[in-house]
Design an enzyme around this catalytic site. Structure first.
Site, PDB file in Angstrom:
ATOM      1  N   ARG A  10       2.119 -10.640   7.494  1.00 51.44           N
ATOM      2  CA  ARG A  10       1.923  -9.428   6.695  1.00 51.44           C
ATOM      3  C   ARG A  10       3.049  -8.409   6.944  1.00 51.44           C
ATOM      4  NH1 ARG A  10      -3.036  -9.437   9.558  1.00 51.44           N
ATOM      5  NH2 ARG A  10      -2.431  -7.417  10.415  1.00 51.44           N
TER       6      ARG A  10
ATOM      7  N   TYR B 157      13.507  31.257   6.242  1.00 55.16           N
ATOM      8  CA  TYR B 157      12.270  31.807   6.818  1.00 55.16           C
ATOM      9  C   TYR B 157      12.313  31.797   8.340  1.00 55.16           C
ATOM     10  CZ  TYR B 157      10.071  31.224   2.203  1.00 55.16           C
ATOM     11  OH  TYR B 157       9.750  31.296   0.875  1.00 55.16           O
TER      12      TYR B 157
ATOM     13  N   LYS C  98       0.843  -1.194   0.000  1.00 56.11           N
ATOM     14  CA  LYS C  98       0.000   0.000   0.000  1.00 56.11           C
ATOM     15  C   LYS C  98       0.881   1.248   0.000  1.00 56.11           C
ATOM     16  CE  LYS C  98      -0.464   0.166   5.043  1.00 56.11           C
ATOM     17  NZ  LYS C  98      -1.379   0.255   6.191  1.00 56.11           N
TER      18      LYS C  98
ATOM     19  N   HIS D 156      -5.222  -6.768  13.719  1.00 54.18           N
ATOM     20  CA  HIS D 156      -4.000  -5.960  13.631  1.00 54.18           C
ATOM     21  C   HIS D 156      -3.531  -5.601  15.028  1.00 54.18           C
ATOM     22  CE1 HIS D 156      -1.104  -3.684  11.351  1.00 54.18           C
ATOM     23  NE2 HIS D 156      -1.340  -2.593  12.047  1.00 54.18           N
TER      24      HIS D 156
ATOM     25  N   CYS E 233      12.703  24.774   3.413  1.00 51.18           N
ATOM     26  CA  CYS E 233      11.776  25.451   2.508  1.00 51.18           C
ATOM     27  C   CYS E 233      11.041  24.424   1.631  1.00 51.18           C
ATOM     28  CB  CYS E 233      12.533  26.439   1.631  1.00 51.18           C
ATOM     29  SG  CYS E 233      13.589  27.577   2.543  1.00 51.18           S
ATOM     30  N   MET E 234      10.144  24.903   0.785  1.00 51.28           N
ATOM     31  CA  MET E 234       9.361  23.994  -0.054  1.00 51.28           C
ATOM     32  C   MET E 234      10.235  23.179  -0.999  1.00 51.28           C
ATOM     33  SD  MET E 234       6.223  24.813  -2.688  1.00 51.28           S
ATOM     34  CE  MET E 234       5.112  25.378  -1.400  1.00 51.28           C
ATOM     35  N   ASP E 235      11.216  23.828  -1.627  1.00 52.59           N
ATOM     36  CA  ASP E 235      12.006  23.173  -2.663  1.00 52.59           C
ATOM     37  C   ASP E 235      13.490  23.085  -2.349  1.00 52.59           C
ATOM     38  OD1 ASP E 235       9.661  23.145  -4.406  1.00 52.59           O
ATOM     39  OD2 ASP E 235       9.996  25.301  -4.546  1.00 52.59           O
TER      40      ASP E 235
ATOM     41  N   ARG F 229      -9.829   0.521  15.749  1.00 47.46           N
ATOM     42  CA  ARG F 229      -9.878   1.163  14.442  1.00 47.46           C
ATOM     43  C   ARG F 229     -10.942   0.425  13.641  1.00 47.46           C
ATOM     44  NH1 ARG F 229      -4.258   1.677  11.153  1.00 47.46           N
ATOM     45  NH2 ARG F 229      -4.697  -0.530  10.867  1.00 47.46           N
TER      46      ARG F 229
END
Length: 376
Positions: free
Chosen positions: A231, A272, A39, A171, A319-321, A137
């Site tokens: 699993r 930042y 998954k 689980h 930062c983002m990038d 869950r």
């Protein structure tokens, strides 16, 4: 690696994943099946590539979270059995049946909906009953005062037309954690699970071809709980065996490059929020990776990455990038040099600890824009 892509990339070793598969499999009883959890794009490693390798290696089952993930594998040529761990809208029951995809059933109401949909097709849907033994869950409630009602609900669900109750599972919540209390909790979950299955057989003659409860933690720490199938998730990708019992090999190496290098005087604020200010003259490198690539912003100013000659401390807010690292003590590192975020040299556990999270999240967070390069 194409020079146009040589910004940030993830190197994936299918050879290491196969090694891990064989190492785990060697510890299992001969009749025990192996379900590979793929998954979330195989925890960021590439679901189709990993599934192809597992299918070739002889694994018995795959697990995904949803129908989209299952259909991606079927479209890619994967023919082995697949179990959906999450919910699928009943209107897609025929799709499940036609593609030989087994569906988790977590309560009687859902079982009834799938039953009605399957009957309309004139075919049968394979299901795995999920029991909630303490994860709180998904699953039929069966602990404490819910035991008798849960037993009857599962008996009723298994008696519905159009459904083949192939498996039953639960689980574990703390099978991967040390401590007497965690061991007691795991063993109580296992006792409840097996007792419930026994009572289903005694009261209604219901039996299951596949009983499974051993996730990565239980596969490693409680081998007696293997039952009919295990699993492994994180173990398959080389993590979770912190004591080295199985000799697993990490399968992902996240790498970036140095874009720019500048010299900053003492007292210069970086990035930042001005959360880092140089306390001396520093040689600062800008790396071509940020939180949009999956680098956790919460690890800002708390971690280091592996470069030629040693570790480069990360400086300022991520930062983002991009992000910044102190290269003052690494004169051999230049523009274009590779830097390992995590991998063989720099453990993923260091980064997850700095971010206050777990390796699962770090792996799954590596974004789609980061190319996966299969190195073997």
């Amino acid at each position: 690696m194409d020079d146009l892509q040589k910004r940030t990339w993830a190197e994936i070793s299918l050879k290491n994943i196969r090694h891990n598969y064989e190492a785990i499999r060697s510890t299992l009883p001969q009749s025990c099946r192996f379900l590979g959890v793929v998954k979330a794009d195989a925890y960021g490693h590439g679901a189709l590539a990993v599934s192809e390798m597992l299918q070739q290696a002889g694994a018995d089952y795959l697990a995904v979270s949803c129908l989209d993930e299952a259909m991606e594998l079927r479209s890619g040529g994967i023919t082995m059995p697949i179990l959906i761990l999450g919910h699928t809208p009943p209107k897609y029951t025929e799709t499940l049946i036609e593609n030989n995809i087994s569906q988790t059933i977590s309560c009687y109401a859902k079982a009834d909906e799938y039953s009605q949909a399957a009957v309309k097709t004139g075919k049968e849907l394979k299901i795995h009953i999920k029991l909630d033994t303490g994860m709180s869950r998904l699953g039929f409630l069966c602990a404490g005062n819910h035991y008798s009602e849960g037993l009857q609900n599962v008996i009723s669900a298994c008696g519905l037309p159009g459904l083949i109750h192939e498996g039953i599972y639960t689980h574990f919540a703390v099978s991967d954690e040390d401590g007497e209390e965690n061991e007691e909790y795991t063993r109580e979950q296992f006792r409840l699970f097996t007792s419930f299955i026994d009572d289903l057989n005694k009261k209604a003659g219901i039996q299951f071809e596949i009983r499974h409860c051993a996730n990565s933690g239980a596969t490693l720490n409680y081998p007696e709980m293997a039952l009919d199938m295990v699993r492994p998730g994180l173990l398959l990708y080389g993590y979770g065996d912190t004591k080295g019992k199985l000799g697993l090999k990490p399968a992902m190496r996240l790498v970036t490059t140095v874009s720019t290098i500048k010299i900053y005087e003492q007292g210069t604020s970086v990035s930042y929020g001005r959360r880092y200010i140089t306390d001396k003259k520093e040689r600062m490198g800008v790396l071509a990776i940020g939180y949009a690539d999956g680098l956790p912003r919460a690890s800002s100013n708390k971690c280091s990455y592996a470069a030629a000659g040693g570790l480069a401390p990360q400086r300022g807010s991520i930062c983002m990038d991009m992000c910044m690292v102190d290269l003052s003590d690494l004169p051999q590192v230049d523009v274009g040099s590779e830097v390992e975020i995590f991998g063989e040299t720099n453990s993923i556990y260091k980064l997850s600890e700095a971010a206050g999270t777990i390796p699962y999240e770090i792996l799954c967070a590596v974004s789609k824009r980061v190319p996966r390069v299969y190195i073997d």
